[in-house]
Write a protein that holds these residues in place. Structure first.
Motif, PDB file in Angstrom:
ATOM      1  N   VAL A 135      60.665 -25.543  -6.493  1.00 33.54           N
ATOM      2  CA  VAL A 135      60.945 -24.876  -7.768  1.00 33.54           C
ATOM      3  C   VAL A 135      61.508 -23.477  -7.503  1.00 33.54           C
ATOM      4  O   VAL A 135      62.450 -23.041  -8.157  1.00 33.54           O
ATOM      5  N   ILE A 136      60.953 -22.791  -6.509  1.00 38.98           N
ATOM      6  CA  ILE A 136      61.451 -21.458  -6.145  1.00 38.98           C
ATOM      7  C   ILE A 136      62.917 -21.544  -5.721  1.00 38.98           C
ATOM      8  O   ILE A 136      63.757 -20.770  -6.186  1.00 38.98           O
ATOM      9  N   ARG A 137      63.221 -22.513  -4.863  1.00 34.89           N
ATOM     10  CA  ARG A 137      64.616 -22.660  -4.399  1.00 34.89           C
ATOM     11  C   ARG A 137      65.538 -23.032  -5.563  1.00 34.89           C
ATOM     12  O   ARG A 137      66.677 -22.564  -5.631  1.00 34.89           O
ATOM     13  N   ALA A 138      65.038 -23.833  -6.505  1.00 33.19           N
ATOM     14  CA  ALA A 138      65.833 -24.175  -7.697  1.00 33.19           C
ATOM     15  C   ALA A 138      66.105 -22.918  -8.526  1.00 33.19           C
ATOM     16  O   ALA A 138      67.203 -22.744  -9.056  1.00 33.19           O
ATOM     17  N   ARG A 139      65.106 -22.036  -8.628  1.00 30.37           N
ATOM     18  CA  ARG A 139      65.290 -20.783  -9.361  1.00 30.37           C
ATOM     19  C   ARG A 139      66.349 -19.913  -8.682  1.00 30.37           C
ATOM     20  O   ARG A 139      67.146 -19.253  -9.354  1.00 30.37           O
ATOM     21  N   ILE A 140      66.350 -19.891  -7.361  1.00 26.44           N
ATOM     22  CA  ILE A 140      67.337 -19.087  -6.620  1.00 26.44           C
ATOM     23  C   ILE A 140      68.740 -19.658  -6.823  1.00 26.44           C
ATOM     24  O   ILE A 140      69.694 -18.910  -7.056  1.00 26.44           O
ATOM     25  N   VAL A 141      68.865 -20.993  -6.782  1.00 27.13           N
ATOM     26  CA  VAL A 141      70.168 -21.634  -7.026  1.00 27.13           C
ATOM     27  C   VAL A 141      70.621 -21.329  -8.451  1.00 27.13           C
ATOM     28  O   VAL A 141      71.785 -20.987  -8.690  1.00 27.13           O
ATOM     29  N   GLU A 142      69.700 -21.425  -9.397  1.00 25.11           N
ATOM     30  CA  GLU A 142      70.003 -21.116 -10.799  1.00 25.11           C
ATOM     31  C   GLU A 142      70.500 -19.677 -10.922  1.00 25.11           C
ATOM     32  O   GLU A 142      71.460 -19.385 -11.625  1.00 25.11           O
ATOM     33  N   TYR A 143      69.839 -18.773 -10.220  1.00 28.99           N
ATOM     34  CA  TYR A 143      70.246 -17.364 -10.218  1.00 28.99           C
ATOM     35  C   TYR A 143      71.667 -17.230  -9.668  1.00 28.99           C
ATOM     36  O   TYR A 143      72.514 -16.564 -10.264  1.00 28.99           O
ATOM     37  N   GLU A 144      71.918 -17.842  -8.518  1.00 29.56           N
ATOM     38  CA  GLU A 144      73.231 -17.705  -7.873  1.00 29.56           C
ATOM     39  C   GLU A 144      74.360 -18.266  -8.735  1.00 29.56           C
ATOM     40  O   GLU A 144      75.442 -17.696  -8.785  1.00 29.56           O
ATOM     41  N   THR A 145      74.107 -19.387  -9.424  1.00 29.03           N
ATOM     42  CA  THR A 145      75.187 -20.007 -10.196  1.00 29.03           C
ATOM     43  C   THR A 145      75.373 -19.389 -11.573  1.00 29.03           C
ATOM     44  O   THR A 145      76.497 -19.262 -12.041  1.00 29.03           O
ATOM     45  N   LYS A 146      74.257 -18.994 -12.220  1.00 31.01           N
ATOM     46  CA  LYS A 146      74.369 -18.513 -13.601  1.00 31.01           C
ATOM     47  C   LYS A 146      74.213 -17.006 -13.746  1.00 31.01           C
ATOM     48  O   LYS A 146      74.797 -16.418 -14.640  1.00 31.01           O
ATOM     49  N   THR A 147      73.400 -16.388 -12.891  1.00 30.42           N
ATOM     50  CA  THR A 147      73.090 -14.975 -13.083  1.00 30.42           C
ATOM     51  C   THR A 147      73.951 -14.053 -12.232  1.00 30.42           C
ATOM     52  O   THR A 147      74.379 -13.003 -12.711  1.00 30.42           O
ATOM     53  N   ALA A 148      74.216 -14.433 -10.991  1.00 32.98           N
ATOM     54  CA  ALA A 148      75.026 -13.570 -10.126  1.00 32.98           C
ATOM     55  C   ALA A 148      76.369 -13.182 -10.773  1.00 32.98           C
ATOM     56  O   ALA A 148      76.824 -12.047 -10.600  1.00 32.98           O
TER      57      ALA A 148
END
Length: 189
Positions: free
Chosen positions: A142-155
């Protein structure tokens, strides 16, 4: 009014640094994460819906978050400024925030982006999960999914503000005080 966005992936130290920045500069802490966690703790309809998104490592829908931000800003007309922590998380949210602030003849003054590598983030979050009570901090996938979500949508939010030369990248590794010192070098109040 001075408006600052503290930006970075989950586990980068935004919450810790936000507390120190608020104390030093007298800004109002606007943390969507804290607002959502309060709703979850109170088991409101919004909180339960938000929890289902968060438990899957996904973002809570924009219209919910933006409504909360508008209410908070409207409730604090005397504010010296706001420190946005965990918001905006998408370019659409950044544009909505810019529009909301423009209605009040205001803008984002600076975006301070904490830079931390992925393995350090995972380690920090798993550690935090041992004591935080946050279910999204206890599962590595779940943590890694949150990081991927951050990189694709938030960065991409950083790119939005970089167009106006408002983004400053700060190394988010070191002691809390070292990182704080680096952040404060860029705040001109």
């Amino acid at each position: 009014m001075f408006n600052l966005i503290l930006f970075g992936p989950p586990g980068s130290g935004k919450g810790t640094q936000s507390e120190k920045l608020i104390e030093k500069y007298g800004l109002i802490h606007l943390s969507t994460g804290n607002l959502l966690r309060e709703e979850i703790a109170n088991e409101t309809t919004l909180g339960l819906a938000a929890k289902s998104y968060m438990d899957q490592g996904q973002l809570v829908p924009d219209e919910v978050v933006i409504g909360m931000i508008r209410s908070m800003i409207n409730a604090k007309p005397e504010a010296k400024g706001f420190l946005f922590d965990g918001f905006p998380r998408t370019v659409a949210q950044a544009e909505a925030l810019d529009n909301l602030l423009a209605e009040k003849q205001n803008e984002i003054n600076i975006v301070l982006a904490l830079i931390v590598d992925e393995e350090e983030l995972v380690s920090r979050l798993l550690n935090r999960g041992k004591t935080s009570g946050r279910s999204d901090d206890t599962n590595e996938s779940v943590i890694r999914a949150r990081i991927v979500e951050y990189e694709t949508k938030t960065a991409p939010v950083a790119d939005h503000y970089a167009k106006s030369n408002k983004v400053v990248k700060v190394k988010g590794v070191g002691s809390i005080d070292e990182i704080f010192g680096s952040l404060t070098q860029h705040i001109k109040l």
